[in-house]
Design an enzyme around this catalytic site. Sequence first.
Site, mmCIF file in Angstrom:
data_model
loop_
_atom_site.group_PDB
_atom_site.id
_atom_site.type_symbol
_atom_site.label_atom_id
_atom_site.label_comp_id
_atom_site.label_asym_id
_atom_site.label_seq_id
_atom_site.Cartn_x
_atom_site.Cartn_y
_atom_site.Cartn_z
ATOM 1 N N HIS A 107 2.820 47.001 41.616
ATOM 2 C CA HIS A 107 2.271 46.070 42.419
ATOM 3 C C HIS A 107 1.907 44.828 41.863
ATOM 4 C CE1 HIS A 107 1.866 49.489 45.219
ATOM 5 N NE2 HIS A 107 2.083 48.422 46.039
ATOM 6 N N CYS A 166 10.003 46.202 55.075
ATOM 7 C CA CYS A 166 9.174 45.209 54.356
ATOM 8 C C CYS A 166 9.308 45.441 53.048
ATOM 9 C CB CYS A 166 8.039 45.095 54.887
ATOM 10 S SG CYS A 166 7.213 46.804 54.891
#
Length: 755
Positions: free
Chosen positions: A361, A673
């Site tokens: 992330h 996405c």
Amino acid sequence: MLEVLRRIIQEVNGARSLDAALSIIVRRIRKAMQTDVCSVYLRNEEHDCFVLMDTIGLNSGAIGHVTMRPGEGLVGLVGQREEPLNLENAPAHPGFRYFAETGEERYSSFLGVPIIHQRRVLGVLVVQQREMRRFEEGEEAFLITMAAQLSGVLMHALATGALARLSDPDGQAMLSGVAASPGMAIGEAFVVIPPANLEAIPERAAEDIELEVRRLHDAIGRVRQDIRLAAERLASRISAQEQALFDVYQQMLGEAALGQEVEKRIREGQWAPGALAQVVRRHVQYLERVDDDYLRERAADVRDLGRRVLAHLQQESSTRPVQYPEQTLLVGDEISAAQLGEVPRKKLVGLVAARGSNTSHVAILARAMGIPAVLGMTDLPLSRLSGTRMIVDGHRGRLIVRPDDDLEARYNSLIEEERALAEVLEGEQSLPAETRDGERIRLMVNTGLTAELSSTLSARVDGVGLYRTEVPFMMHQRFPSEQEQARLYRDQLSGFAPLPVVMRTLDIGGDKDLPYFPIEEANPFLGWRGIRVMLDHPEVLMVQLRAMLRAAEGLDNLRLLLPMISSIEEIDTALRLLDRAIEELREDGLDVKRPRLGVMIEVPSALYLLDALATRVDFFSVGSNDLTQYLLAVDRNNARVAGLYDACHPAVLHALHRLAHDAERLGISTSVCGELAGDPAGALLLAGMGFRTLSMNATSLPRVRAAIRRVESHHASTLVEETLALPTLTEVHAHLFQRMSEWGLAHLLPPRDDR
Ligand code: PEP
Ligand code: MG
């Protein structure tokens, strides 16, 4: 044997230089195996040969002179075949090559094993003996284990050694890692120090020696006080023998012991944390080596005391404002979203970390911010990097430390070229994303960072395809309240209204930890993550749902998205909670509308539940990052397997293709996405499969839009057909590159070394 092995590794680990490490290796192994000779050869990649780096038993004059190409001589053979060679009579072997300067004619038996780190042969470890005998099975196994364990340590020593040799200011070192966020930047390293981690403390010159000495003594004083208080608190509950341990701690910290030694290092010019870390390391290494259980246990005490003193030193310095360099390259063992957020945006130009991989992330955040990043630099010598000039090449996964003028000039012109391309593409940003024959693709943006400007973006996109709510949660010291969240969501919804904004419920776990809600697990990506955490904590989910609904009042552009769905029960429970939240708010007199609800398709089980899912929700959003990780069984955050993680893997492409068909059959609107959507070639593949909505980081928009606008829609479908017929990842990449080049789109792809 295990104990001997452990000790040798520990000693090598503590070596201050590559030479010292090699010297320990040959001496200790010869002693442990009681052989006449032990030598280590390292691979010189530039000249493609193995060089004798150290030996005990052969003539030392041969060190640095004896070299062998792969396949040449016995050492070259071991290196080339990547397997051990155990010979009773080495000179009789056809591959034997005699080097007069070594004096090895005296030795008959030979055992060589390769030292391999992540498939790369780093060198060869050899033991030899006069006696004509085959080394026993146990001895061979010992040397293989030794080499396997040493490979990581050696890799580190090589990296550190490369840097250590750079004492002259013109030298440079190149280290490689995982290309995690594209782009290139030149700047100065700022090492982020995790609290109380002695290993990560950088060496740094003291600015004011007297001040550093005072800081040290204050910190020691405070630790002594803490220990005194702890001893008093426990006095009635522990034995006299245990009480005595506290006295040992006090003595260790006494002026004449640790304190004095650290002070001496400060007076030699080191700042207090650096001096402390050096002294503690030295003591710990010594204590761990001695043959006495009592003393060995004291190593843990010294380390613990060192950490405590360090914590006080850091506490004191945390109140001082941090000075970031004008062009900051943030460097750390692991960098969190919060640490990233602390650097003023204008000063942050690049990111380097020892952990993480390209869909970690922190990598996604870096990409969203348009900051080049290289992660997974396992062997990064953090303590040596502070304040150093470096180049981060996020395309090739490269870090260049102290670049020479030529290289810096070359990178400056590459950076300039990229800037010029960005400027050209910028001109197309307000044009529609449609193919030359008019097929329209909806481009949406992934958000979550406060820095994203909705005013600029909303004119260029069809909405927000994924708002990662965990990012603002990471910036807090506790769960944000309903009002705080509602304000945040309102900004996002009104910033993009009337365009739709897909807000995802909190997706923590995996590699996304909240500082105030740590989740420690052996297998975090297979554990308590996403919707699983939220359903176990409905109080947190309810606050979030209420905040989102509240924020959307009167705007009507909220879409809700549930992450990590692996079963229908999870949807049903979440739906009940959503109904309750709506009801509660309506009872409070709010005019809330039921938002359209979607699920992320990112766990393979969801691929087989599409029909049942479609009856319950309004849309699908494909999380190709997690889908790739779970389909391929490759941890997206693990640098060791980063080479296996790729969303263009044929299995992933087949799954996506099938999914596109199923979605069409079910008549349910579906977007992608994950990061694949933000890659120009990936976006064309997805469009060719039939996905009509792609959501990506703002920085990926220009290249994807440009790619779409330069092809015909039949190009994209042919590309899919051709690519799906290819069985390997290598062929897929080669094919994508070939087609992109033919269509004049190669400049849109990030530069890579392999083409
Ligand atoms: C994904 O998994 O593809 C995704 C978009 O979600 P995240 O990267 O936040 O896990
Ligand atoms: Mg995901």
